[in-house]
Write a protein that holds these residues in place. Structure first.
Motif, PDB file in Angstrom:
ATOM      1  N   PHE A  50       0.831  -1.205   0.000  1.00 54.93           N
ATOM      2  CA  PHE A  50       0.000   0.000   0.000  1.00 54.93           C
ATOM      3  C   PHE A  50       0.864   1.253   0.000  1.00 54.93           C
ATOM      4  O   PHE A  50       0.489   2.288  -0.542  1.00 54.93           O
ATOM      5  CB  PHE A  50      -0.920  -0.010   1.223  1.00 54.93           C
ATOM      6  CG  PHE A  50      -2.150  -0.818   0.999  1.00 54.93           C
ATOM      7  CD1 PHE A  50      -2.093  -2.201   1.038  1.00 54.93           C
ATOM      8  CD2 PHE A  50      -3.350  -0.222   0.709  1.00 54.93           C
ATOM      9  CE1 PHE A  50      -3.214  -2.962   0.809  1.00 54.93           C
ATOM     10  CE2 PHE A  50      -4.485  -0.971   0.478  1.00 54.93           C
ATOM     11  CZ  PHE A  50      -4.424  -2.347   0.527  1.00 54.93           C
ATOM     12  N   LEU A  58       0.791  -8.303  -3.231  1.00 56.15           N
ATOM     13  CA  LEU A  58       0.173  -8.985  -2.088  1.00 56.15           C
ATOM     14  C   LEU A  58       0.253 -10.495  -2.264  1.00 56.15           C
ATOM     15  O   LEU A  58       0.253 -11.237  -1.280  1.00 56.15           O
ATOM     16  CB  LEU A  58      -1.293  -8.556  -1.980  1.00 56.15           C
ATOM     17  CG  LEU A  58      -1.508  -7.214  -1.284  1.00 56.15           C
ATOM     18  CD1 LEU A  58      -2.969  -6.844  -1.312  1.00 56.15           C
ATOM     19  CD2 LEU A  58      -1.020  -7.276   0.137  1.00 56.15           C
TER      20      LEU A  58
ATOM     21  N   GLU B   4     -10.612   7.146   6.598  1.00 55.67           N
ATOM     22  CA  GLU B   4      -9.192   7.487   6.756  1.00 55.67           C
ATOM     23  C   GLU B   4      -8.807   7.416   8.239  1.00 55.67           C
ATOM     24  O   GLU B   4      -7.834   6.768   8.627  1.00 55.67           O
ATOM     25  CB  GLU B   4      -8.978   8.923   6.239  1.00 55.67           C
ATOM     26  CG  GLU B   4      -7.545   9.312   6.047  1.00 55.67           C
ATOM     27  CD  GLU B   4      -7.010   8.757   4.736  1.00 55.67           C
ATOM     28  OE1 GLU B   4      -5.789   8.534   4.666  1.00 55.67           O
ATOM     29  OE2 GLU B   4      -7.823   8.481   3.832  1.00 55.67           O
ATOM     30  N   SER B   7      -8.872   3.723   9.539  1.00 53.84           N
ATOM     31  CA  SER B   7      -7.747   2.858   9.146  1.00 53.84           C
ATOM     32  C   SER B   7      -6.467   3.369   9.784  1.00 53.84           C
ATOM     33  O   SER B   7      -5.581   2.583  10.114  1.00 53.84           O
ATOM     34  CB  SER B   7      -7.621   2.853   7.628  1.00 53.84           C
ATOM     35  OG  SER B   7      -7.281   4.144   7.199  1.00 53.84           O
ATOM     36  N   ILE B  49      -3.758  -4.702  11.418  1.00 54.43           N
ATOM     37  CA  ILE B  49      -3.050  -4.070  10.300  1.00 54.43           C
ATOM     38  C   ILE B  49      -3.738  -4.411   8.988  1.00 54.43           C
ATOM     39  O   ILE B  49      -4.004  -3.550   8.139  1.00 54.43           O
ATOM     40  CB  ILE B  49      -1.573  -4.513  10.311  1.00 54.43           C
ATOM     41  CG1 ILE B  49      -0.844  -3.845  11.474  1.00 54.43           C
ATOM     42  CG2 ILE B  49      -0.907  -4.191   9.000  1.00 54.43           C
ATOM     43  CD1 ILE B  49       0.631  -4.076  11.512  1.00 54.43           C
ATOM     44  N   LEU B  50      -4.106  -5.694   8.808  1.00 58.81           N
ATOM     45  CA  LEU B  50      -4.716  -6.063   7.532  1.00 58.81           C
ATOM     46  C   LEU B  50      -6.092  -5.427   7.378  1.00 58.81           C
ATOM     47  O   LEU B  50      -6.479  -4.996   6.277  1.00 58.81           O
ATOM     48  CB  LEU B  50      -4.802  -7.586   7.437  1.00 58.81           C
ATOM     49  CG  LEU B  50      -3.452  -8.291   7.315  1.00 58.81           C
ATOM     50  CD1 LEU B  50      -3.638  -9.801   7.258  1.00 58.81           C
ATOM     51  CD2 LEU B  50      -2.701  -7.812   6.104  1.00 58.81           C
ATOM     52  N   LEU B  53      -5.554  -1.866   6.357  1.00 57.97           N
ATOM     53  CA  LEU B  53      -5.269  -1.764   4.916  1.00 57.97           C
ATOM     54  C   LEU B  53      -6.527  -2.039   4.115  1.00 57.97           C
ATOM     55  O   LEU B  53      -6.807  -1.391   3.110  1.00 57.97           O
ATOM     56  CB  LEU B  53      -4.171  -2.771   4.549  1.00 57.97           C
ATOM     57  CG  LEU B  53      -2.796  -2.545   5.177  1.00 57.97           C
ATOM     58  CD1 LEU B  53      -1.843  -3.640   4.768  1.00 57.97           C
ATOM     59  CD2 LEU B  53      -2.254  -1.198   4.778  1.00 57.97           C
ATOM     60  N   GLN B  56      -8.741   0.802   3.494  1.00 58.42           N
ATOM     61  CA  GLN B  56      -8.264   1.739   2.479  1.00 58.42           C
ATOM     62  C   GLN B  56      -8.653   1.285   1.078  1.00 58.42           C
ATOM     63  O   GLN B  56      -8.869   2.095   0.195  1.00 58.42           O
ATOM     64  CB  GLN B  56      -6.732   1.849   2.578  1.00 58.42           C
ATOM     65  CG  GLN B  56      -6.274   2.715   3.724  1.00 58.42           C
ATOM     66  CD  GLN B  56      -6.806   4.128   3.599  1.00 58.42           C
ATOM     67  OE1 GLN B  56      -6.953   4.654   2.508  1.00 58.42           O
ATOM     68  NE2 GLN B  56      -7.174   4.729   4.692  1.00 58.42           N
ATOM     69  N   SER B  57      -8.721  -0.047   0.875  1.00 54.59           N
ATOM     70  CA  SER B  57      -8.909  -0.469  -0.514  1.00 54.59           C
ATOM     71  C   SER B  57     -10.356  -0.789  -0.830  1.00 54.59           C
ATOM     72  O   SER B  57     -10.669  -1.167  -1.935  1.00 54.59           O
ATOM     73  CB  SER B  57      -8.069  -1.721  -0.753  1.00 54.59           C
ATOM     74  OG  SER B  57      -8.571  -2.741   0.077  1.00 54.59           O
ATOM     75  N   VAL B  62      -8.117  -6.431  -4.093  1.00 53.31           N
ATOM     76  CA  VAL B  62      -7.015  -6.234  -3.140  1.00 53.31           C
ATOM     77  C   VAL B  62      -7.483  -6.617  -1.750  1.00 53.31           C
ATOM     78  O   VAL B  62      -6.834  -7.382  -1.025  1.00 53.31           O
ATOM     79  CB  VAL B  62      -6.554  -4.760  -3.188  1.00 53.31           C
ATOM     80  CG1 VAL B  62      -5.567  -4.483  -2.091  1.00 53.31           C
ATOM     81  CG2 VAL B  62      -5.976  -4.453  -4.539  1.00 53.31           C
ATOM     82  N   LYS B  65      -7.675 -10.268  -1.334  1.00 59.53           N
ATOM     83  CA  LYS B  65      -6.369 -10.887  -1.065  1.00 59.53           C
ATOM     84  C   LYS B  65      -5.981 -10.680   0.388  1.00 59.53           C
ATOM     85  O   LYS B  65      -5.444 -11.559   1.045  1.00 59.53           O
ATOM     86  CB  LYS B  65      -5.311 -10.259  -1.971  1.00 59.53           C
ATOM     87  CG  LYS B  65      -5.284 -10.816  -3.370  1.00 59.53           C
ATOM     88  CD  LYS B  65      -4.143 -10.172  -4.142  1.00 59.53           C
ATOM     89  CE  LYS B  65      -4.295 -10.412  -5.627  1.00 59.53           C
ATOM     90  NZ  LYS B  65      -3.349  -9.587  -6.393  1.00 59.53           N
ATOM     91  N   LEU B  66      -6.293  -9.486   0.920  1.00 65.98           N
ATOM     92  CA  LEU B  66      -5.955  -9.234   2.329  1.00 65.98           C
ATOM     93  C   LEU B  66      -6.718 -10.186   3.234  1.00 65.98           C
ATOM     94  O   LEU B  66      -6.164 -10.749   4.183  1.00 65.98           O
ATOM     95  CB  LEU B  66      -6.292  -7.783   2.679  1.00 65.98           C
ATOM     96  CG  LEU B  66      -5.322  -6.737   2.141  1.00 65.98           C
ATOM     97  CD1 LEU B  66      -5.859  -5.353   2.386  1.00 65.98           C
ATOM     98  CD2 LEU B  66      -3.962  -6.896   2.781  1.00 65.98           C
TER      99      LEU B  66
END
Lengths: 98, 99
Positions: A50, A58, B4, B7, B49-50, B53, B56-57, B62, B65-66
């Motif tokens: 990111f 990823l 914002e 996260s 943490i994941l 993130l 944010q996406s 994405v 995948k996280l």
């Protein structure tokens, strides 16, 4: 900006785990530290994805999470049994267990 | 704006938890309690943490995948800790019972 903060926090954790790996009295402490470093590297790759905007790395974090687990289990087998795989001549291996 | 902020809170909390786990690994007296400290950082710090993130996406490949990464960490980390404790106990590491 917050990615940089998270990345530095993860780097500090990796540093602490590395110190434990060097200090660790037993071999299992070292394996524990290496396992922790592996998991933190997965998170570091995710945060870096990111940070740099290239979120297609990823997949690397995904593969790293799997390989880290397999590596820990393989090292545990090596530490516990003394050998990882016998090269076919099993009777010789049984003759001298250690 | 809320996303914002949220996260940001998740990421900083995850980072702090990681550092707390790292300090915990140094302060605990014996191997099995250190295993607990490392376990904390593996699961909750990764979750925070994941998810930070993921916020944010938004809903995209994405964040899928996280979620996948988090699922793998959630499955493999306890198993690795169990295998480690089992091997240590089998290998002769005695837990420190009374201080």
């Amino acid at each position: 900006m917050m990615y940089a903060a998270a990345a530095t926090a993860i780097l500090v954790t990796i540093g602490l785990a590395l110190a434990r790996a060097l200090l660790g009295p037993t071999v299992y402490d070292r394996i524990l530290a290496v396992n922790m470093i592996g998991t933190k590297t997965v998170l570091l790759i995710a945060v870096f994805a990111f940070l740099s905007g290239r979120t297609d790395i990823l997949d690397i974090a995904l593969v790293y999470a799997l390989i880290n687990f397999i590596a820990v289990v393989a090292v545990l087998k090596l530490v516990e049994l003394g050998y990882l795989f016998t090269s076919g001549d099993t009777e010789e291996q049984e003759a001298k267990p250690e | 704006m809320i996303l914002e902020m949220l996260s940001w809170v998740f990421l900083v909390a995850g980072g702090l938890l990681g550092i707390i786990g790292g300090i915990g690994i140094h302060r605990f007296p014996d191997f099995f309690s250190r295993l607990h400290a490392a376990g904390i950082t593996d699961t909750l710090c990764a979750a925070l943490i994941l998810s930070g993130l993921g916020l944010q996406s938004g809903f995209s490949l994405v964040s899928f995948k996280l979620v996948l990464i988090f699922a793998f960490i959630l499955f493999t980390s306890p198993t690795a800790s169990h295998a480690l404790a089992n091997a240590a106990l089998h290998g002769g590491v005695k837990p420190q019972l009374d201080d």
